[in-house]
Design an enzyme around this catalytic site. Structure first.
Site, PDB file in Angstrom:
ATOM      1  N   ARG A 128       0.826  -1.208   0.000  1.00 57.64           N
ATOM      2  CA  ARG A 128       0.000   0.000   0.000  1.00 57.64           C
ATOM      3  C   ARG A 128       0.861   1.260   0.000  1.00 57.64           C
ATOM      4  NH1 ARG A 128      -3.633   2.682   4.310  1.00 57.64           N
ATOM      5  NH2 ARG A 128      -5.269   3.646   3.046  1.00 57.64           N
ATOM      6  N   HIS A 180       0.503   4.197  -2.629  1.00 55.18           N
ATOM      7  CA  HIS A 180       0.219   5.582  -2.229  1.00 55.18           C
ATOM      8  C   HIS A 180       1.342   6.529  -2.611  1.00 55.18           C
ATOM      9  CE1 HIS A 180      -3.301   5.066   0.839  1.00 55.18           C
ATOM     10  NE2 HIS A 180      -3.494   4.402  -0.265  1.00 55.18           N
ATOM     11  N   ASP A 181       2.571   6.023  -2.702  1.00 50.84           N
ATOM     12  CA  ASP A 181       3.655   6.864  -3.208  1.00 50.84           C
ATOM     13  C   ASP A 181       3.438   7.165  -4.687  1.00 50.84           C
ATOM     14  OD1 ASP A 181       6.070   8.218  -3.568  1.00 50.84           O
ATOM     15  OD2 ASP A 181       7.180   6.355  -3.949  1.00 50.84           O
ATOM     16  N   GLY A 209       3.401  10.768  -8.675  1.00 51.21           N
ATOM     17  CA  GLY A 209       4.348   9.799  -9.227  1.00 51.21           C
ATOM     18  C   GLY A 209       5.185   9.070  -8.190  1.00 51.21           C
ATOM     19  N   ASN A 241      -3.591   8.609   4.655  1.00 48.78           N
ATOM     20  CA  ASN A 241      -2.362   8.024   5.225  1.00 48.78           C
ATOM     21  C   ASN A 241      -2.264   8.129   6.743  1.00 48.78           C
ATOM     22  OD1 ASN A 241      -1.426   7.374   2.654  1.00 48.78           O
ATOM     23  ND2 ASN A 241      -0.392   9.347   2.389  1.00 48.78           N
ATOM     24  N   PRO A 290      -7.619   7.296  -4.013  1.00 55.32           N
ATOM     25  CA  PRO A 290      -9.027   6.912  -4.041  1.00 55.32           C
ATOM     26  C   PRO A 290      -9.594   6.749  -2.631  1.00 55.32           C
ATOM     27  CG  PRO A 290      -7.642   5.034  -4.608  1.00 55.32           C
ATOM     28  CD  PRO A 290      -6.728   6.215  -4.457  1.00 55.32           C
ATOM     29  N   HIS A 341      -6.167  -6.030  -2.164  1.00 54.05           N
ATOM     30  CA  HIS A 341      -6.979  -6.216  -0.953  1.00 54.05           C
ATOM     31  C   HIS A 341      -7.198  -7.697  -0.633  1.00 54.05           C
ATOM     32  CE1 HIS A 341      -8.773  -1.862  -1.231  1.00 54.05           C
ATOM     33  NE2 HIS A 341      -7.491  -1.883  -0.938  1.00 54.05           N
ATOM     34  N   THR A 342      -6.393  -8.562  -1.178  1.00 57.13           N
ATOM     35  CA  THR A 342      -6.389  -9.969  -0.765  1.00 57.13           C
ATOM     36  C   THR A 342      -5.532 -10.172   0.485  1.00 57.13           C
ATOM     37  OG1 THR A 342      -5.889 -12.233  -1.467  1.00 57.13           O
ATOM     38  CG2 THR A 342      -4.471 -10.533  -2.336  1.00 57.13           C
ATOM     39  N   ASP A 349      -9.542  -9.598   3.372  1.00 61.57           N
ATOM     40  CA  ASP A 349      -9.922 -10.890   2.779  1.00 61.57           C
ATOM     41  C   ASP A 349     -10.136 -11.890   3.900  1.00 61.57           C
ATOM     42  OD1 ASP A 349     -10.082 -13.384   1.606  1.00 61.57           O
ATOM     43  OD2 ASP A 349      -8.024 -13.386   0.862  1.00 61.57           O
TER      44      ASP A 349
HETATM   45  C1  HEM Z   1      -9.244   1.082  -5.924  1.00 53.13           C
HETATM   46  C2  HEM Z   1      -9.246   2.004  -4.975  1.00 53.13           C
HETATM   47  C3  HEM Z   1      -8.785   1.735  -3.580  1.00 53.13           C
HETATM   48  C4  HEM Z   1      -9.408   2.145  -2.452  1.00 53.13           C
HETATM   49  C5  HEM Z   1     -10.687   2.950  -2.373  1.00 53.13           C
HETATM   50  C6  HEM Z   1      -8.648   1.644  -1.342  1.00 53.13           C
HETATM   51  C7  HEM Z   1      -8.959   1.864  -0.016  1.00 53.13           C
HETATM   52  C8  HEM Z   1      -8.327   1.261   1.050  1.00 53.13           C
HETATM   53  C9  HEM Z   1      -8.704   1.443   2.419  1.00 53.13           C
HETATM   54  C10 HEM Z   1      -9.841   2.334   2.910  1.00 53.13           C
HETATM   55  C11 HEM Z   1      -7.890   0.661   3.169  1.00 53.13           C
HETATM   56  C12 HEM Z   1      -7.913   0.527   4.691  1.00 53.13           C
HETATM   57  C13 HEM Z   1      -7.028   1.605   5.301  1.00 53.13           C
HETATM   58  C14 HEM Z   1      -7.214   1.723   6.787  1.00 53.13           C
HETATM   59  O1  HEM Z   1      -8.247   1.303   7.306  1.00 53.13           O
HETATM   60  O2  HEM Z   1      -6.304   2.239   7.484  1.00 53.13           O
HETATM   61  C15 HEM Z   1      -6.994  -0.003   2.282  1.00 53.13           C
HETATM   62  C16 HEM Z   1      -6.009  -0.889   2.667  1.00 53.13           C
HETATM   63  C17 HEM Z   1      -5.155  -1.504   1.795  1.00 53.13           C
HETATM   64  N1  HEM Z   1      -5.025  -1.240   0.442  1.00 53.13           N
HETATM   65 FE1  HEM Z   1      -6.310  -0.207  -0.682  1.00 53.13          FE
HETATM   66  N2  HEM Z   1      -7.581   0.945  -1.808  1.00 53.13           N
HETATM   67  C18 HEM Z   1      -7.600   0.974  -3.167  1.00 53.13           C
HETATM   68  C19 HEM Z   1      -6.666   0.434  -4.022  1.00 53.13           C
HETATM   69  C20 HEM Z   1      -5.554  -0.267  -3.620  1.00 53.13           C
HETATM   70  C21 HEM Z   1      -4.491  -0.686  -4.487  1.00 53.13           C
HETATM   71  C22 HEM Z   1      -4.402  -0.351  -5.967  1.00 53.13           C
HETATM   72  C23 HEM Z   1      -3.610  -1.376  -3.720  1.00 53.13           C
HETATM   73  C24 HEM Z   1      -2.299  -2.028  -4.101  1.00 53.13           C
HETATM   74  C25 HEM Z   1      -2.013  -2.483  -5.283  1.00 53.13           C
HETATM   75  C26 HEM Z   1      -4.135  -1.400  -2.376  1.00 53.13           C
HETATM   76  C27 HEM Z   1      -3.563  -2.052  -1.327  1.00 53.13           C
HETATM   77  C28 HEM Z   1      -4.050  -2.037  -0.039  1.00 53.13           C
HETATM   78  C29 HEM Z   1      -3.533  -2.874   1.014  1.00 53.13           C
HETATM   79  C30 HEM Z   1      -2.475  -3.954   0.841  1.00 53.13           C
HETATM   80  C31 HEM Z   1      -4.204  -2.527   2.182  1.00 53.13           C
HETATM   81  C32 HEM Z   1      -3.983  -3.074   3.598  1.00 53.13           C
HETATM   82  C33 HEM Z   1      -2.862  -2.290   4.248  1.00 53.13           C
HETATM   83  C34 HEM Z   1      -2.472  -2.747   5.634  1.00 53.13           C
HETATM   84  O3  HEM Z   1      -3.009  -3.716   6.160  1.00 53.13           O
HETATM   85  O4  HEM Z   1      -1.589  -2.083   6.207  1.00 53.13           O
HETATM   86  N3  HEM Z   1      -5.303  -0.691  -2.352  1.00 53.13           N
HETATM   87  N4  HEM Z   1      -7.272   0.392   0.985  1.00 53.13           N
END
Ligand code: HEM
Ligand SMILES: *[C@@H]1O[C@H](CO)[C@@H](O)[C@H](O)[C@H]1NC(C)=O
Ligand SMILES: *[C@@H]1O[C@H](CO)[C@@H](O)[C@H](O)[C@H]1NC(C)=O
Ligand SMILES: *[C@@H]1O[C@H](CO)[C@@H](O)[C@H](O)[C@H]1NC(C)=O
Length: 335
Positions: free
Chosen positions: A71, A75-76, A81, A103, A172, A202-203, A255
């Site tokens: 993540r 986010h970077d 970029g 963040n 996003p 998000h797996t 997941d």
């Molecule tokens: C498509 C739009 C996306 C949205 C709206 C989104 C939103 C979120 C949100 C709300 C969380 C939880 C953050 C928290 O509760 O602190 C999250 C976690 C996460 N996101 Fe996304 N995300 C998106 C795309 C992505 C992409 C493209 C990736 C990586 C390729 C990604 C990887 C992750 C990962 C791995 C976590 C878990 C992080 C952790 O456990 O520390 N996300 N995301």
């Protein structure tokens, strides 16, 4: 649920990793614009080993760190970029990205990158950018979690500034409609397919209750739960995240099937109405994205292959080379 315990499946992945690394040799002669796969081969030959060791140690202590590093890289790259801006601390002149809404109290792994950077500096001072270390660390983390290998081309420079406002605007949100999220990917030179594939990130990992709580109690002002949420997951989540403010930062796995394993079960969840975020479950509501979700839920190899391809695209968004960047000595501040 103990997300800190070490996942022994990771040991098998190391074996897979070695096999994959050999196969990846085939990529290494590709011309890749200003970046190249052998960029540090002579100047910092130990780099891959140092990054791998650092990520391994971090995951051994905290399995969730794999998700956090992925993540952090996303986010970077998504904010002005891939230039390591997310790693910069605020200064008296610059409000950086660490405290931007998506963040703050959410992005993790800064210390892992800072520590790997310190190790790299001991071997090859002022040679390797922080942004390249982050890109490599994210890849290692996914491979060690059972996900695909992708070659990371190198030679990105670290940016000189960070931008809280850009982070708030460009990242996003789980509450915005799919069209808006798609538009944010398109603005980065990525497309709808990349969005669906990369959402498969998000797996692994966890989300705080406030990011999906309105689905549990009062969905879009209806006073009722989101009807598109599986009833048994709904009741589990309602007990993890009771309807009181002080549950906002409690964690639920993104997941529920295979919490720490990088596989295609994210898409199976979405097919099954057990996607956690609104933005996850939304992928099944649009016919254009639903067919991709179905394909990835049925074919783990297709997902692995397409995820690797989209990560390579993501890692090249807005890369800085030449005069406009630097090799930071510390990732948290410019030189
Ligand atoms: C498509 C739009 C996306 C949205 C709206 C989104 C939103 C979120 C949100 C709300 C969380 C939880 C953050 C928290 O509760 O602190 C999250 C976690 C996460 N996101 Fe996304 N995300 C998106 C795309 C992505 C992409 C493209 C990736 C990586 C390729 C990604 C990887 C992750 C990962 C791995 C976590 C878990 C992080 C952790 O456990 O520390 N996300 N995301
Ligand atoms: C291990 O992980 C925990 C969080 O799960 C963290 O608080 C701690 O600082 C980590 N320790 C090391 C040595 O990285
Ligand atoms: C979605 O994007 C449109 C057009 O940019 C904007 O007006 C709207 O406020 C956005 N919706 C949300 C919920 O962010
Ligand atoms: C689908 O959801 C049900 C709960 O209603 C669960 O028992 C089942 O394991 C899920 N299947 C998949 C493939 O996720």
């Amino acid at each position: 649920m103990d997300h800190k315990s070490f996942n022994p499946a990771a040991f098998f992945c190391i074996v897979l990793y070695l096999i994959n690394s050999i196969n990846a040799g085939a990529y290494y002669d590709k011309n890749d614009g200003p970046l190249s796969y052998n960029y540090y081969d002579k100047s910092c030959p130990n780099l891959p080993m140092i990054v791998r060791r650092g990520v391994w140690a971090a995951l051994k202590n905290d399995t969730r760190m794999a998700a956090s590093l992925l993540r952090l890289h996303f986010h970077d790259c998504f904010v002005d970029g891939c230039e390591g801006s997310i790693l910069l601390d605020d200064t008296k002149d610059i409000k950086g990205e660490k405290n931007a809404l998506p963040n703050r109290n959410s992005a993790r792994g800064y210390d892992v990158i800072d520590n790997i950077k310190a190790d790299v500096e001991k071997s090859c001072p002022s040679i390797v950018s922080c942004v390249d270390i982050l890109a490599l660390a994210a890849r290692e983390a996914i491979v060690m979690s059972g996900g695909p290998f992708w070659p990371v081309s190198l030679g990105r420079l670290d940016g000189l500034t960070a931008n809280e406002k850009s982070a708030n605007e460009q990242l996003p949100s789980p509450f915005e409609p799919l069209e808006n999220i798609t538009a944010k990917f398109v603005a980065k030179g990525l497309d709808m397919k990349d969005m669906v594939v990369l959402s498969g990130g998000h797996t692994i990992g966890f989300a705080q209750c406030f990011t999906f709580k309105r689905r549990l109690f009062n969905f879009k002002g209806t006073g009722k739960p989101d009807p598109s949420l599986n009833p048994s997951l709904l009741s589990n989540l309602q007990s993890t995240c009771p309807n009181v403010d002080n549950s906002n930062s409690k964690l639920a796995p993104l997941d529920i099937q295979t919490i720490n394993r990088f596989d295609n079960s994210y898409y199976k969840n979405v097919m099954n109405n057990t996607g956690l975020l609104e933005s996850d479950q939304a992928l099944i509501k649009d016919p254009k994205t639903a067919s991709m979700v179905k394909d990835y839920s049925n074919d783990p190899n297709l997902f692995a292959k397409d995820f690797a391809t989209s990560m390579m695209k993501l890692g090249k968004v807005g890369v800085i080379t030449g005069q406009s960047g630097q090799i930071r000595k510390k990732c948290s501040s410019v030189n």
